[in-house]
Design an enzyme around this catalytic site. Sequence first.
Site, mmCIF file in Angstrom:
data_model
loop_
_atom_site.group_PDB
_atom_site.id
_atom_site.type_symbol
_atom_site.label_atom_id
_atom_site.label_comp_id
_atom_site.label_asym_id
_atom_site.label_seq_id
_atom_site.Cartn_x
_atom_site.Cartn_y
_atom_site.Cartn_z
ATOM 1 N N GLU A 133 0.947 -1.116 -0.062
ATOM 2 C CA GLU A 133 0.034 0.132 0.066
ATOM 3 C C GLU A 133 1.003 1.292 0.045
ATOM 4 O O GLU A 133 0.482 2.255 -0.642
ATOM 5 C CB GLU A 133 -1.076 0.039 1.120
ATOM 6 C CG GLU A 133 -1.903 -1.098 1.091
ATOM 7 C CD GLU A 133 -2.925 -1.510 -0.076
ATOM 8 O OE1 GLU A 133 -2.944 -0.209 -0.950
ATOM 9 O OE2 GLU A 133 -3.083 -2.276 -0.451
ATOM 10 N N HIS A 136 1.940 1.904 -3.443
ATOM 11 C CA HIS A 136 0.883 2.750 -4.170
ATOM 12 C C HIS A 136 1.194 4.485 -3.932
ATOM 13 O O HIS A 136 1.176 5.366 -4.740
ATOM 14 C CB HIS A 136 -0.329 2.500 -3.827
ATOM 15 C CG HIS A 136 -0.998 1.227 -4.484
ATOM 16 N ND1 HIS A 136 -0.927 0.930 -5.844
ATOM 17 C CD2 HIS A 136 -1.484 -0.031 -4.126
ATOM 18 C CE1 HIS A 136 -1.325 -0.218 -6.149
ATOM 19 N NE2 HIS A 136 -1.761 -0.721 -5.204
#
Length: 288
Positions: A133, A136
């Site tokens: 994550e 990202h």
Amino acid sequence: MNMNNIKTVMLMVLMAVIMMLIGGLVGGRTGLTIMLFFSIAMNIYSYWCSDSLVLRWSGAQEVTREQAPQLYDLVEKLASRAGLPMPRVCIIDADEPNAFATGRNPEHAAVAVTTGIMRVLDYNEISGVLAHELAHVKNRDILTSTIASMMATVISYAAQFFMFFGGSSDDDDGVNPIAAIAMMILAPIAAMLIQMAISRSREYEADHDGGEICGNPNYLADGLEKIEYYVTHSPETLPDAKPATANMYIVNPFEGTGKALTKLFSTHPDTADRIARLREQAREMRVY
């Protein structure tokens, strides 16, 4: 301007065009003008506020170090390793393991995990998921994916609104009812296809970069295996998950429902392929 910024601008333009087509087909020049101004307003709102809306939609609650010390410290350690500012840390009260990141840039980012992921995954596996994550965030594609989610939601609602409340036109030629019905059907599908095009490529990149951030791609591969198992074998999905935001999660929360349709409109690459790539990356890094 990097590639993800270009994608974001293209998404905003596409959103405006599709909204104007819906308005023009159903409401003529008046409908087109209304949807032009509406799409501009939605694009501005999407840029500044979509992350807060996605967190609210998902039922995520921000936590402090005092409330979740181990999780907070792990995010802080991984963010430092990735060269990122500390994001907000949020928890979703849900049994199914899953996670996502959102925000318009690294300075305004948030990572969210479910209570289920903290129960099912061990420390190393959670670090792999969080590293994915944060990748990202580092790659600056969280704004693109967040706007894609907003776009799918707004287009779907706009299509439904005009289906039930539209139908009149001030143009001389009037409205082509067949074209209008076709747009009502195709607009949500177009939004979903846009999500697919963005999500599949970015997941591979985030997997690779996440494997480097956590130090061992096997951590993420093991985490993905467990999440995939729970998602595909659970009779229920995340209680607050929505199809329009499915591309945000590390594994599509709807993967266990409607198998044929899910495969056709999947917002993620095949999990087994992702795991195989991570295993190969681990071999190349000589970590086990």
